[in-house]
Design a protein around this motif. Structure first.
Motif, PDB file in Angstrom:
ATOM      1  N   UNK A 120       8.642   4.383   5.642  1.00  0.00           N
ATOM      2  CA  UNK A 120       9.859   3.446   4.518  1.00  0.00           C
ATOM      3  C   UNK A 120       8.609   2.133   5.487  1.00  0.00           C
ATOM      4  N   UNK A 121       8.175   2.393   6.594  1.00  0.00           N
ATOM      5  CA  UNK A 121       7.584   1.478   7.200  1.00  0.00           C
ATOM      6  C   UNK A 121       6.153   0.781   5.549  1.00  0.00           C
ATOM      7  N   UNK A 122       5.925   1.356   5.311  1.00  0.00           N
ATOM      8  CA  UNK A 122       5.003   1.088   4.111  1.00  0.00           C
ATOM      9  C   UNK A 122       5.522   0.548   3.023  1.00  0.00           C
ATOM     10  N   UNK A 123       6.407   1.261   2.613  1.00  0.00           N
ATOM     11  CA  UNK A 123       7.271   1.358   0.825  1.00  0.00           C
ATOM     12  C   UNK A 123       7.194  -0.057   0.418  1.00  0.00           C
ATOM     13  N   UNK A 124       7.264  -0.141  -0.990  1.00  0.00           N
ATOM     14  CA  UNK A 124       7.350  -1.653  -1.921  1.00  0.00           C
ATOM     15  C   UNK A 124       8.728  -1.053  -2.679  1.00  0.00           C
ATOM     16  N   UNK A 125      10.002  -1.700  -1.924  1.00  0.00           N
ATOM     17  CA  UNK A 125      11.086  -1.878  -2.723  1.00  0.00           C
ATOM     18  C   UNK A 125      11.404  -2.635  -3.376  1.00  0.00           C
ATOM     19  N   UNK A 126      12.091  -1.974  -4.451  1.00  0.00           N
ATOM     20  CA  UNK A 126      12.779  -3.754  -5.827  1.00  0.00           C
ATOM     21  C   UNK A 126      13.010  -2.985  -6.512  1.00  0.00           C
ATOM     22  N   UNK A 127      13.177  -3.662  -7.733  1.00  0.00           N
ATOM     23  CA  UNK A 127      14.191  -3.438  -8.454  1.00  0.00           C
ATOM     24  C   UNK A 127      13.220  -2.498  -9.367  1.00  0.00           C
ATOM     25  N   UNK A 128      13.414  -2.079 -10.414  1.00  0.00           N
ATOM     26  CA  UNK A 128      12.479  -0.829 -11.365  1.00  0.00           C
ATOM     27  C   UNK A 128      12.027  -1.908 -11.704  1.00  0.00           C
ATOM     28  N   UNK A 129      10.997  -1.273 -12.190  1.00  0.00           N
ATOM     29  CA  UNK A 129      10.220  -2.500 -13.055  1.00  0.00           C
ATOM     30  C   UNK A 129      10.052  -2.516 -14.553  1.00  0.00           C
ATOM     31  N   UNK A 130       9.377  -3.468 -15.013  1.00  0.00           N
ATOM     32  CA  UNK A 130       9.913  -4.058 -16.301  1.00  0.00           C
ATOM     33  C   UNK A 130       9.601  -2.887 -16.927  1.00  0.00           C
ATOM     34  N   UNK A 131      10.220  -3.005 -18.373  1.00  0.00           N
ATOM     35  CA  UNK A 131      10.235  -1.826 -19.500  1.00  0.00           C
ATOM     36  C   UNK A 131       8.708  -2.492 -21.126  1.00  0.00           C
ATOM     37  N   UNK A 132       7.922  -2.434 -19.747  1.00  0.00           N
ATOM     38  CA  UNK A 132       6.829  -3.640 -20.649  1.00  0.00           C
ATOM     39  C   UNK A 132       5.769  -2.235 -21.288  1.00  0.00           C
TER      40      UNK A 132
ATOM     41  N   UNK B  43       0.970  -1.297  -0.442  1.00  0.00           N
ATOM     42  CA  UNK B  43      -0.252   0.048   0.303  1.00  0.00           C
ATOM     43  C   UNK B  43       0.944   1.194  -0.256  1.00  0.00           C
ATOM     44  N   UNK B  44       2.045   0.907   0.416  1.00  0.00           N
ATOM     45  CA  UNK B  44       2.837   2.236   0.354  1.00  0.00           C
ATOM     46  C   UNK B  44       3.596   2.843  -0.900  1.00  0.00           C
ATOM     47  N   UNK B  45       4.660   3.754  -1.557  1.00  0.00           N
ATOM     48  CA  UNK B  45       5.067   3.813  -2.409  1.00  0.00           C
ATOM     49  C   UNK B  45       5.860   3.080  -2.702  1.00  0.00           C
ATOM     50  N   UNK B  46       6.158   2.795  -3.843  1.00  0.00           N
ATOM     51  CA  UNK B  46       7.621   2.193  -4.374  1.00  0.00           C
ATOM     52  C   UNK B  46       9.026   3.063  -4.716  1.00  0.00           C
ATOM     53  N   UNK B  47       9.307   2.119  -4.175  1.00  0.00           N
ATOM     54  CA  UNK B  47      11.390   3.041  -3.438  1.00  0.00           C
ATOM     55  C   UNK B  47      12.016   2.150  -4.364  1.00  0.00           C
ATOM     56  N   UNK B  48      13.071   2.145  -5.023  1.00  0.00           N
ATOM     57  CA  UNK B  48      14.396   2.122  -5.195  1.00  0.00           C
ATOM     58  C   UNK B  48      14.822   1.045  -4.433  1.00  0.00           C
ATOM     59  N   UNK B  49      15.882   0.379  -4.371  1.00  0.00           N
ATOM     60  CA  UNK B  49      16.788  -0.270  -3.174  1.00  0.00           C
ATOM     61  C   UNK B  49      18.091   1.055  -3.010  1.00  0.00           C
ATOM     62  N   UNK B  50      18.099   1.688  -3.959  1.00  0.00           N
ATOM     63  CA  UNK B  50      19.073   2.957  -2.811  1.00  0.00           C
ATOM     64  C   UNK B  50      18.309   3.359  -2.590  1.00  0.00           C
ATOM     65  N   UNK B  51      17.145   4.013  -2.619  1.00  0.00           N
ATOM     66  CA  UNK B  51      16.313   4.869  -2.458  1.00  0.00           C
ATOM     67  C   UNK B  51      16.341   4.737  -1.104  1.00  0.00           C
ATOM     68  N   UNK B  52      16.267   3.841  -0.959  1.00  0.00           N
ATOM     69  CA  UNK B  52      15.770   2.963   0.660  1.00  0.00           C
ATOM     70  C   UNK B  52      16.472   2.875   1.388  1.00  0.00           C
TER      71      UNK B  52
ATOM     72  N   UNK C  33       9.880   7.720   9.009  1.00  0.00           N
ATOM     73  CA  UNK C  33       9.330   6.113   9.665  1.00  0.00           C
ATOM     74  C   UNK C  33       8.336   5.704   8.643  1.00  0.00           C
ATOM     75  N   UNK C  34       6.922   6.520   8.677  1.00  0.00           N
ATOM     76  CA  UNK C  34       5.967   5.625   7.914  1.00  0.00           C
ATOM     77  C   UNK C  34       6.232   5.669   6.604  1.00  0.00           C
TER      78      UNK C  34
END
Length: 163
Positions: A75-87, A8-17, A72-73
């Protein structure tokens, strides 16, 4: 860490996280210690009602505590991952170019914390962000503006953010 427990949180790259987590740790530890010392030093100067240094330090403390709560809020709710697919599908973490009001506009869909000041950022929870999230290049979607007007948005480009 590739994903958090909630989506439910915002998307963050691993670097930003990682960068935001380091900022939170600094503010929560060393930052709090420094501001406590400033407040104590100002308090020792005497009358607090007319002590500008004390009031400035307390204001700085308030801003720092607000930033700690915000991080805190986030980082607790973020979706962390790789950049999305280029589709061609618009998802958080994409740089999107749209046609809106007859103009081309390019922005990042996601958290303001991913991007510095180079790109405008729209949250996926904003009206335009929610409307384009999941759309594909070539789609035209619409959303209702706060004033009640229906606004059409055509997706021209969508590519993963490579910050």
């Amino acid at each position: 860490m590739s994903d958090t427990a909630t989506t439910t949180g915002s998307f963050l790259t691993q670097e930003a996280y990682d960068r935001l987590k380091a900022e939170l740790e600094q503010l929560s530890g060393e930052g709090r210690t420094e501001i406590a010392k400033k407040i104590e030093a100002a308090r020792e100067e005497g009358d607090l009602r007319e002590n500008g240094g004390y009031h400035a330090a307390k204001e700085e403390q308030g801003k720092m505590e607000a930033r700690i709560r915000q991080l805190t809020q986030l980082l607790e709710t973020a979706t962390v991952g790789e950049a999305p697919k280029n589709d061609g599908t618009v998802v958080p973490g994409m740089v999107v170019t749209v046609e809106m009001f007859g103009d081309r506009e390019t922005f990042l869909l996601g958290s303001r914390e991913i991007e510095g000041d180079e790109l405008e950022v729209f949250s996926e929870k904003s009206p335009v962000g929610a409307a384009i999230n999941g759309a594909r290049i070539g789609d035209t979607v619409s959303y209702e503006a706060p004033n009640g007007k229906k606004i059409e948005v055509k997706i021209l480009e969508a590519k993963p953010y490579a910050g």
